[in-house]
Design a protein around this motif. Structure first.
Motif, mmCIF file in Angstrom:
data_model
loop_
_atom_site.group_PDB
_atom_site.id
_atom_site.type_symbol
_atom_site.label_atom_id
_atom_site.label_comp_id
_atom_site.label_asym_id
_atom_site.label_seq_id
_atom_site.Cartn_x
_atom_site.Cartn_y
_atom_site.Cartn_z
ATOM 1 N N PHE A 1 0.824 -1.223 0.000
ATOM 2 C CA PHE A 1 0.000 0.000 0.000
ATOM 3 C C PHE A 1 0.853 1.267 0.000
ATOM 4 C CE2 PHE A 1 -4.389 -1.531 0.514
ATOM 5 C CZ PHE A 1 -4.140 -2.873 0.754
ATOM 6 N N PRO B 1 -9.587 7.986 -3.625
ATOM 7 C CA PRO B 1 -8.209 7.837 -3.130
ATOM 8 C C PRO B 1 -7.871 6.393 -2.788
ATOM 9 C CG PRO B 1 -9.617 8.678 -1.389
ATOM 10 C CD PRO B 1 -10.484 8.569 -2.618
ATOM 11 N N ASP B 2 -6.598 6.166 -2.418
ATOM 12 C CA ASP B 2 -6.112 4.875 -1.915
ATOM 13 C C ASP B 2 -6.175 3.761 -2.962
ATOM 14 O OD1 ASP B 2 -5.477 5.917 0.562
ATOM 15 O OD2 ASP B 2 -7.416 5.423 1.453
ATOM 16 N N GLN B 3 -6.082 4.090 -4.227
ATOM 17 C CA GLN B 3 -6.031 3.067 -5.264
ATOM 18 C C GLN B 3 -4.578 2.640 -5.451
ATOM 19 O OE1 GLN B 3 -9.159 2.069 -6.670
ATOM 20 N NE2 GLN B 3 -9.571 3.294 -4.840
ATOM 21 N N THR C 1 -3.558 11.381 3.204
ATOM 22 C CA THR C 1 -4.553 10.297 3.168
ATOM 23 C C THR C 1 -5.468 10.423 1.959
ATOM 24 O OG1 THR C 1 -6.195 11.553 4.433
ATOM 25 C CG2 THR C 1 -4.657 10.194 5.698
ATOM 26 N N ALA D 1 -7.569 1.816 5.519
ATOM 27 C CA ALA D 1 -6.572 2.794 5.080
ATOM 28 C C ALA D 1 -6.539 3.939 6.095
ATOM 29 C CB ALA D 1 -6.944 3.317 3.692
ATOM 30 N N PRO D 2 -5.391 4.625 6.201
ATOM 31 C CA PRO D 2 -5.296 5.725 7.178
ATOM 32 C C PRO D 2 -6.263 6.859 6.864
ATOM 33 C CG PRO D 2 -3.121 5.115 6.370
ATOM 34 C CD PRO D 2 -4.116 4.405 5.499
ATOM 35 N N LEU D 3 -6.840 7.412 7.906
ATOM 36 C CA LEU D 3 -7.714 8.581 7.787
ATOM 37 C C LEU D 3 -7.027 9.776 8.450
ATOM 38 C CD1 LEU D 3 -11.261 7.121 8.552
ATOM 39 C CD2 LEU D 3 -10.055 7.357 6.372
ATOM 40 N N PRO D 4 -7.489 10.979 8.142
ATOM 41 C CA PRO D 4 -6.896 12.153 8.786
ATOM 42 C C PRO D 4 -7.101 12.114 10.291
ATOM 43 C CG PRO D 4 -8.361 12.798 6.983
ATOM 44 C CD PRO D 4 -8.561 11.330 7.203
ATOM 45 N N ASP E 1 -11.126 2.112 2.112
ATOM 46 C CA ASP E 1 -10.655 0.759 1.803
ATOM 47 C C ASP E 1 -10.144 0.037 3.048
ATOM 48 O OD1 ASP E 1 -11.221 1.088 -0.800
ATOM 49 O OD2 ASP E 1 -9.154 1.196 -1.514
ATOM 50 N N LEU F 1 -7.267 -2.378 4.467
ATOM 51 C CA LEU F 1 -5.910 -2.798 4.116
ATOM 52 C C LEU F 1 -5.707 -4.272 4.420
ATOM 53 C CD1 LEU F 1 -3.568 0.033 5.471
ATOM 54 C CD2 LEU F 1 -4.640 -0.188 3.240
#
Lengths: 90, 379
Positions: free
Chosen positions: A52, A62-64, A83, B225-228, B304, B306
């Motif tokens: 990742f 995002p995060d693709q 992020t 996935a990381p968030l703010p 998403d 992880l």
């Protein structure tokens, strides 16, 4: 299927079967994300969908993972800053 | 003394025992935090405990975690006093929750009921459908593997020995009293042996000829996935979590626990099943946990995942840990069976074990945790 997609507004060519990440590398682009805390450049690391690290934004999502996302004509690919989720700031 | 298990409970036993001047060897067949400690969320919860011995242990532990934070530097193991928010899904559920919190408050658990507006002030992205909840400022969080490592580090500085990759195969006794443990690397002499093997404490106790009934209860945790920073601020969980923890059902139970971490990722739990030591990831459970999380935080629908990790909680039939001397063999203690609360309860457990060994007055009533209560109870 060959064609081009947009990376930060510039056209990037790809050939059949290439991922977004592979097409970017072939075009001489090595980084497409800025880290959250230190604003460092990031691109492919593992290249196989595990780490990742190669995240970017595709068509606003995002995060693709660039290493897994198949290239397709007309994609709007953008550098992901942090992020990529400023919409969820608390 | 020999402590078998380098998880957070064994580490806490070593921390307090060395502070009391005891000579300690910690043994683990794998690595520090390689079992259940490394597979949890690091919850230090008061909010989910009803009146009783476990709450006493949790309240004592909460104070000790703060003291350990001052001693070792809380930031080095991500000790966060973030507070918990328990939410109800219906007005009736909210009334029951508020009543539960009022009873806890008489026992020293700080809390504050909030309505729907108050809930959104605490958690901006929480579902507007929820009628309200209760804020528990005393709920905390640690990174459990770091916490175990830091406790062991301090114990070693006080003279403890740490033997990793060494499997304990049996007990050495003389005249019904412990003289040491047998390992695949030879014998380790000890006048006191502590079974802190967590979920594997049942198996170890059987090897010792003094079985305690401890079984694995599997759980999965999803990682987003990381968030703010500030996207999710507290430990947020649904009120039915308390009922699920207390349930004796062998089948799948799940309730929703959502929390942010220092790294930005969000952890989503928690499922409970008694399926033995089967590590196979279950897609239906992942789907169910994710679905629960989205009902609490609709915005998570576009975030998403992880990865997914899982582990085995050490389940005791009466949902209380076994802490104290074993009446069958002199010098043998158990300190295991904390189910999903072992990180939170570790310091008070380590302190109690040390007090029992040295004969000091105990900080909590030890009788309720005595392993002897489990004699004759089938696992």
């Amino acid at each position: 299927m060959t064609g081009t997609f947009a990376f930060d507004g510039r056209p990037v060519p790809f050939t059949e079967g290439q991922t977004v990440g592979a097409a970017l590398l072939a075009s001489g682009v090595y980084s497409w994300r800025r880290t959250r805390r230190r604003d460092r450049p990031r691109g492919l690391f593992c290249g196989i969908g595990v780490c990742f690290d190669c995240l970017l934004t595709v068509d606003g999502v995002p995060d693709q993972r660039a290493c897994l996302r198949p290239a397709a004509p007309g994609l709007d690919v953008r550098t992901q800053i942090g992020t990529g989720r400023d919409d969820l700031v608390g | 003394m020999a402590i078998v298990g380098a998880g957070v409970v064994g580490a806490a036993c070593a921390y307090f025992a060395t502070a009391a001047g005891l000579d300690v060897t910690v043994l683990d067949r794998r690595a520090v935090a390689a079992g259940t400690t490394g597979a949890g969320e690091g919850n230090l919860l008061l909010s989910d405990k009803e009146a009783g011995p476990e709450l006493d242990l949790a309240l004592r532990s909460s104070r000790l975690w703060s003291e350990i934070g001052e001693d070792l530097g809380g930031a080095t193991f991500e000790l966060e006093r973030k507070g918990g928010v328990v939410v109800a899904s219906t007005p009736d559920g909210l009334a029951a929750l508020v009543e539960f919190a009022a009873e806890q408050r008489t026992l020293g658990v700080e809390s504050q009921p909030v309505d729907a507006t108050g809930l959104r002030r605490l958690e901006p992205w929480i579902s507007p459908e929820l009628p309200g909840g209760v804020l528990y400022p005393g709920d905390m969080q640690v990174q459990p593997a770091l916490a175990a490592a830091r406790l062991l580090e301090r114990a070693r500085r006080r003279g403890a020995r740490l033997e990793l990759g060494v499997e304990v195969t049996g007990l050495r006794t003389h005249g019904g009293t412990v003289t040491g443990v047998e390992t695949d690397g030879g014998t380790v002499a000890a006048d006191v042996v502590v079974n802190a093997a967590g979920t594997w404490g049942g198996e170890l106790s059987a090897r010792f000829g003094a079985p305690v009934p401890i079984l694995p209860r599997r759980g999965f945790i999803l990682v987003t996935a990381p968030l703010p920073e500030g996207a999710i601020r507290h430990k947020v969980y649904s009120a039915d979590y308390v009922a699920n923890v207390a349930s004796d059902n062998e089948g799948l139970e799940s309730s929703c626990v959502v929390e942010g971490t220092r790294a930005g990722t969000v952890l989503i739990g928690a499922s409970r099943e008694r399926v033995g030591f089967d590590r196979t990831v279950s897609v239906p459970i992942v789907r169910r946990l994710a679905g629960h999380a989205v009902t609490l935080f609709p915005a998570l629908a576009s975030v998403d995942l992880l990865r997914v990790y899982g582990g085995f909680r050490p389940y005791c039939p009466d949902h209380l840990p076994a802490i104290g001397f074993d009446g069958r063999i002199g010098g043998l203690l158990h300190a295991c069976g904390h189910e999903g609360a072992g990180i939170g309860l570790a310091p008070a457990t380590g302190e109690l074990v040390t007090q029992l060994i040295t004969g000091a007055p105990t900080s909590v009533d030890a009788a309720a945790f005595s392993p002897d209560r489990l004699l004759g109870v089938a696992a």
